[in-house]
Design a protein around this motif. Structure first.
Motif, PDB file in Angstrom:
ATOM      1  N   THR A  85       0.882  -1.094  -0.432  1.00  0.00           N
ATOM      2  CA  THR A  85      -0.517   0.337  -0.515  1.00  0.00           C
ATOM      3  C   THR A  85       0.652   1.263   0.680  1.00  0.00           C
ATOM      4  O   THR A  85       0.591   2.540  -0.548  1.00  0.00           O
ATOM      5  CB  THR A  85      -1.136  -0.018   1.661  1.00  0.00           C
ATOM      6  OG1 THR A  85      -1.501  -1.043   1.000  1.00  0.00           O
ATOM      7  CG2 THR A  85      -1.625   1.378   1.250  1.00  0.00           C
ATOM      8  N   PHE A  86       1.735   1.531   1.055  1.00  0.00           N
ATOM      9  CA  PHE A  86       2.578   2.457   0.652  1.00  0.00           C
ATOM     10  C   PHE A  86       3.544   2.768  -0.687  1.00  0.00           C
ATOM     11  O   PHE A  86       3.675   3.579  -1.092  1.00  0.00           O
ATOM     12  CB  PHE A  86       3.636   1.997   2.015  1.00  0.00           C
ATOM     13  CG  PHE A  86       3.346   2.583   3.620  1.00  0.00           C
ATOM     14  CD1 PHE A  86       1.482   2.946   3.588  1.00  0.00           C
ATOM     15  CD2 PHE A  86       3.927   1.913   4.044  1.00  0.00           C
ATOM     16  CE1 PHE A  86       1.166   2.910   4.543  1.00  0.00           C
ATOM     17  CE2 PHE A  86       3.416   1.738   5.222  1.00  0.00           C
ATOM     18  CZ  PHE A  86       1.604   2.779   6.126  1.00  0.00           C
ATOM     19  N   GLU A  87       3.373   1.932  -0.476  1.00  0.00           N
ATOM     20  CA  GLU A  87       4.821   1.377  -2.690  1.00  0.00           C
ATOM     21  C   GLU A  87       3.820   2.603  -3.536  1.00  0.00           C
ATOM     22  O   GLU A  87       4.382   2.485  -4.471  1.00  0.00           O
ATOM     23  CB  GLU A  87       4.869   0.224  -2.444  1.00  0.00           C
ATOM     24  CG  GLU A  87       6.125  -0.285  -1.284  1.00  0.00           C
ATOM     25  CD  GLU A  87       6.127  -1.755  -1.909  1.00  0.00           C
ATOM     26  OE1 GLU A  87       5.887  -2.115  -2.972  1.00  0.00           O
ATOM     27  OE2 GLU A  87       7.285  -2.698  -1.247  1.00  0.00           O
ATOM     28  N   GLN A  88       2.724   2.512  -3.757  1.00  0.00           N
ATOM     29  CA  GLN A  88       1.685   2.825  -5.047  1.00  0.00           C
ATOM     30  C   GLN A  88       1.580   4.318  -3.449  1.00  0.00           C
ATOM     31  O   GLN A  88       0.657   5.017  -5.038  1.00  0.00           O
ATOM     32  CB  GLN A  88       0.606   2.568  -4.259  1.00  0.00           C
ATOM     33  CG  GLN A  88       0.332   0.559  -4.887  1.00  0.00           C
ATOM     34  CD  GLN A  88      -0.639   0.048  -4.651  1.00  0.00           C
ATOM     35  OE1 GLN A  88      -1.899   0.580  -4.335  1.00  0.00           O
ATOM     36  NE2 GLN A  88      -1.636  -1.125  -4.445  1.00  0.00           N
ATOM     37  N   ASP A  89       2.188   4.774  -3.335  1.00  0.00           N
ATOM     38  CA  ASP A  89       1.924   6.541  -2.922  1.00  0.00           C
ATOM     39  C   ASP A  89       2.593   7.714  -4.414  1.00  0.00           C
ATOM     40  O   ASP A  89       3.613   6.904  -3.745  1.00  0.00           O
ATOM     41  CB  ASP A  89       3.050   7.011  -1.833  1.00  0.00           C
ATOM     42  CG  ASP A  89       2.334   8.401  -1.236  1.00  0.00           C
ATOM     43  OD1 ASP A  89       3.015   9.129  -1.803  1.00  0.00           O
ATOM     44  OD2 ASP A  89       2.353   9.021  -0.293  1.00  0.00           O
ATOM     45  N   LYS A  92       4.887  11.137  -2.293  1.00  0.00           N
ATOM     46  CA  LYS A  92       6.106  10.573  -1.362  1.00  0.00           C
ATOM     47  C   LYS A  92       7.820  10.353  -1.599  1.00  0.00           C
ATOM     48  O   LYS A  92       8.781  10.940  -1.330  1.00  0.00           O
ATOM     49  CB  LYS A  92       5.877   9.379  -0.545  1.00  0.00           C
ATOM     50  CG  LYS A  92       6.964   9.191   0.895  1.00  0.00           C
ATOM     51  CD  LYS A  92       6.557   8.262   1.633  1.00  0.00           C
ATOM     52  CE  LYS A  92       6.048   7.015   1.632  1.00  0.00           C
ATOM     53  NZ  LYS A  92       6.299   6.584   2.137  1.00  0.00           N
ATOM     54  N   TYR A  93       7.874   9.259  -2.925  1.00  0.00           N
ATOM     55  CA  TYR A  93       9.049   8.797  -2.843  1.00  0.00           C
ATOM     56  C   TYR A  93       9.598   9.555  -4.414  1.00  0.00           C
ATOM     57  O   TYR A  93      10.522  10.021  -4.766  1.00  0.00           O
ATOM     58  CB  TYR A  93       8.820   6.964  -4.042  1.00  0.00           C
ATOM     59  CG  TYR A  93       8.732   6.302  -2.090  1.00  0.00           C
ATOM     60  CD1 TYR A  93       9.610   6.150  -1.604  1.00  0.00           C
ATOM     61  CD2 TYR A  93       7.314   5.541  -2.496  1.00  0.00           C
ATOM     62  CE1 TYR A  93       8.867   5.222  -0.436  1.00  0.00           C
ATOM     63  CE2 TYR A  93       7.199   5.008  -1.110  1.00  0.00           C
ATOM     64  CZ  TYR A  93       8.064   4.516  -0.313  1.00  0.00           C
ATOM     65  OH  TYR A  93       7.577   4.195   0.771  1.00  0.00           O
ATOM     66  N   LYS A  94       8.976  10.446  -5.488  1.00  0.00           N
ATOM     67  CA  LYS A  94       9.408  11.185  -5.979  1.00  0.00           C
ATOM     68  C   LYS A  94       9.725  12.678  -5.129  1.00  0.00           C
ATOM     69  O   LYS A  94      11.123  12.856  -5.439  1.00  0.00           O
ATOM     70  CB  LYS A  94       7.776  12.056  -6.343  1.00  0.00           C
ATOM     71  CG  LYS A  94       7.793  10.898  -8.047  1.00  0.00           C
ATOM     72  CD  LYS A  94       6.607  11.324  -8.378  1.00  0.00           C
ATOM     73  CE  LYS A  94       6.341  10.635 -10.049  1.00  0.00           C
ATOM     74  NZ  LYS A  94       4.687  10.823 -10.515  1.00  0.00           N
ATOM     75  N   GLN A  95       9.945  12.681  -3.852  1.00  0.00           N
ATOM     76  CA  GLN A  95       9.942  14.010  -3.248  1.00  0.00           C
ATOM     77  C   GLN A  95      11.229  13.156  -1.954  1.00  0.00           C
ATOM     78  O   GLN A  95      12.346  14.458  -3.181  1.00  0.00           O
ATOM     79  CB  GLN A  95       9.092  13.781  -2.088  1.00  0.00           C
ATOM     80  CG  GLN A  95       7.976  14.851  -2.600  1.00  0.00           C
ATOM     81  CD  GLN A  95       8.107  16.871  -3.258  1.00  0.00           C
ATOM     82  OE1 GLN A  95       8.290  16.526  -4.716  1.00  0.00           O
ATOM     83  NE2 GLN A  95       8.447  17.638  -2.296  1.00  0.00           N
ATOM     84  N   TYR A  96      11.299  12.414  -1.994  1.00  0.00           N
ATOM     85  CA  TYR A  96      12.958  11.101  -1.597  1.00  0.00           C
ATOM     86  C   TYR A  96      13.564  11.596  -2.708  1.00  0.00           C
ATOM     87  O   TYR A  96      15.131  12.086  -2.696  1.00  0.00           O
ATOM     88  CB  TYR A  96      12.036  10.263  -1.157  1.00  0.00           C
ATOM     89  CG  TYR A  96      12.080  10.357   0.746  1.00  0.00           C
ATOM     90  CD1 TYR A  96      13.138  10.288   1.670  1.00  0.00           C
ATOM     91  CD2 TYR A  96      10.908  10.575   0.981  1.00  0.00           C
ATOM     92  CE1 TYR A  96      12.491  10.620   3.097  1.00  0.00           C
ATOM     93  CE2 TYR A  96      10.097  10.062   1.872  1.00  0.00           C
ATOM     94  CZ  TYR A  96      11.351   9.741   2.980  1.00  0.00           C
ATOM     95  OH  TYR A  96      11.359  10.036   4.798  1.00  0.00           O
ATOM     96  N   GLN A  97      13.957  10.913  -3.318  1.00  0.00           N
ATOM     97  CA  GLN A  97      13.778  11.054  -4.995  1.00  0.00           C
ATOM     98  C   GLN A  97      14.784  12.230  -5.457  1.00  0.00           C
ATOM     99  O   GLN A  97      15.788  12.754  -4.886  1.00  0.00           O
ATOM    100  CB  GLN A  97      13.900  10.627  -6.199  1.00  0.00           C
ATOM    101  CG  GLN A  97      14.705  10.298  -7.483  1.00  0.00           C
ATOM    102  CD  GLN A  97      13.891   9.785  -8.250  1.00  0.00           C
ATOM    103  OE1 GLN A  97      13.046   8.486  -8.384  1.00  0.00           O
ATOM    104  NE2 GLN A  97      14.368  10.086  -9.738  1.00  0.00           N
ATOM    105  N   ALA A  98      14.208  13.357  -5.287  1.00  0.00           N
ATOM    106  CA  ALA A  98      14.335  14.910  -5.627  1.00  0.00           C
ATOM    107  C   ALA A  98      15.177  15.357  -4.646  1.00  0.00           C
ATOM    108  O   ALA A  98      15.994  15.784  -4.882  1.00  0.00           O
ATOM    109  CB  ALA A  98      13.338  15.769  -5.344  1.00  0.00           C
ATOM    110  N   ALA A  99      14.759  14.856  -2.670  1.00  0.00           N
ATOM    111  CA  ALA A  99      15.995  15.455  -2.214  1.00  0.00           C
ATOM    112  C   ALA A  99      17.060  14.827  -2.115  1.00  0.00           C
ATOM    113  O   ALA A  99      19.009  15.614  -1.650  1.00  0.00           O
ATOM    114  CB  ALA A  99      15.259  15.222  -0.544  1.00  0.00           C
ATOM    115  N   VAL A 100      17.179  13.809  -2.268  1.00  0.00           N
ATOM    116  CA  VAL A 100      18.702  12.915  -2.517  1.00  0.00           C
ATOM    117  C   VAL A 100      19.607  13.101  -3.903  1.00  0.00           C
ATOM    118  O   VAL A 100      20.701  13.493  -3.791  1.00  0.00           O
ATOM    119  CB  VAL A 100      18.506  11.371  -2.479  1.00  0.00           C
ATOM    120  CG1 VAL A 100      19.601  10.869  -2.968  1.00  0.00           C
ATOM    121  CG2 VAL A 100      18.022  10.857  -1.373  1.00  0.00           C
TER     122      VAL A 100
END
Length: 397
Positions: A85-89, A92-100
């Motif tokens: 379920t979380f992985e479908q967000d 969130k992960y796009k923002q983490y990718q942008a931060a890294v």
């Protein structure tokens, strides 16, 4: 959404020529009186023209006003369905990718040493993917340690390392509790997604405090900080849902819930703030962080109503201006990994138009557990909810 519409008007006894026809179409005798049936028909027309629900609305609809117990991340291992379920967000992960990506570009020259990135609480690997994608976008090479204490999740991580060439080349999988692991080298960057619905309520501060010793002196944490926010809430629906459980302890328990049938009575305000590394850890020599907190807040309520409790959100800074948020003022639209937190009152309180609400919150920490307490101070005094964590706590062991 299933909206409910009430139409009323003067009962003057008159009937239109189509009154009997309207009643045969399903309108009540009251609605069939002069004019009311037409209003209902027009409202029905407007509702029929509403756009279909979005994919996000369809995903969230089953959780509207449904009370859930917050996760206990140290005591319980997440199930595979929860990870899925979380992985479908989509946000969130796009923002983490942008931060890294931004951190790699600004802090690590392309011709410099290869940065070490530690993903703590790696789950089934979405944060690892985000870091690897970010490195490609930044034109950098990285080495990644993917750490998780959940043996079932680690099996997935190991299989990915065996079967995916990029993982095989750049990722080392570790089974360990981040608070006790002895890393073979120090990290340039720690990446984690340990936040709860109220920011700190899944022990992100305590877990990351223990992991800050992995960082090089120049290293950073993503997230770098977060703040819990809170607002007064009127929702007889949620209060009655808690009331059905019949015991006082349930009014002293925070609940994760997609708030729907409710009225937020004032804008959310900042409550508890955390940074990583913590200010105490930046001292020479570093000191143990103190994660206890206390905050009194006063809200101006322009439109009054029945106060049934408080709703909690968070705003999290990942890196500089890259953030994720559930607070309505800065919300990351489309992100659904976290629903708000509902903190009920044992007894509802009337708040007049133009009135104020004052409430005190505490975050307590012992060697075994973390818990919240809260008490209404105005317009009435309430008992302290959850004293000494008697009804609800988050285990540290």
């Amino acid at each position: 959404m299933k909206p409910k519409v009430v139409v009323s008007g003067r009962e003057d006894g008159r009937r239109s020529e189509r009154a009997d026809e309207r009643m045969s179409e399903g309108f009540s005798a009251e609605a069939a009186r002069e004019g009311l049936g037409a209003y209902l028909q027009y409202l029905g027309f407007l509702i029929s023209r509403m756009p279909p629900p979005t994919e996000l609305a369809r995903l969230e609809a089953p959780y509207y006003d449904y009370l859930q117990a917050p996760l206990q991340p140290l005591a319980d291992n997440l199930e595979s369905s929860t990870y899925e379920t979380f992985e479908q967000d989509p946000v969130k992960y796009k923002q983490y990718q942008a931060a890294v990506r931004q951190a790699l570009i600004e802090r690590h020259p392309a011709n410099g040493p290869v940065p070490v990135v530690m993903v703590l609480g790696a789950g089934r690997g979405p944060l690892v993917d985000a870091a690897l994608y970010a490195a490609v976008e930044a034109g950098r090479t990285i080495r990644v340690f993917a750490l998780d204490k959940n043996a079932n999740a680690v099996v997935t991580l190991q299989n990915r390392r065996l079967n995916e060439p990029t993982w095989a080349a750049h990722v080392t999988v570790v089974t360990a509790d981040m608070r006790s692991w002895a890393p073979p080298e120090l990290a340039d960057m720690i990446v984690s997604e340990l936040l709860g619905s109220w920011g700190d309520n899944e022990l992100s501060p305590e877990c990351l405090d223990g992991a800050m010793r992995y960082l090089k002196p120049s290293g950073i944490s993503i997230p770098s900080g977060y703040v819990s926010t809170v607002a007064p809430l009127s929702s007889s629906k949620l209060w009655n849902e808690v009331g059905r459980l019949r015991e006082v302890k349930h009014f002293e328990t925070p609940y994760v819930v997609k708030v729907h049938n409710a009225f937020q009575m004032a804008p959310a305000q900042r409550c508890f703030t955390f940074e990583h590394p913590a200010p105490e850890q930046r001292l020479t020599p570093p000191a143990e962080p103190d994660n206890t907190r206390a905050r009194a807040l006063t809200f101006d309520v322009s439109v009054g109503g029945r106060l049934h409790g408080f709703v909690g959100y968070f705003h999290c800074t990942l890196y500089k201006d890259v953030a994720i948020s559930t607070d309505p003022a800065t919300e990351s639209i489309g992100m659904f990994s976290w629903f708000p937190l509902y903190l009920p009152l044992r007894q509802p309180v009337h708040v007049p138009d133009g009135g104020t609400v004052t409430v005190q919150f505490w975050r307590h920490v012992s060697p075994q557990k973390v818990w919240y307490e809260w008490a209404l101070l105005h317009p009435e005094m309430s008992p302290i909810h959850n004293p000494n964590g008697r009804s609800y706590h988050i285990g540290l062991l």
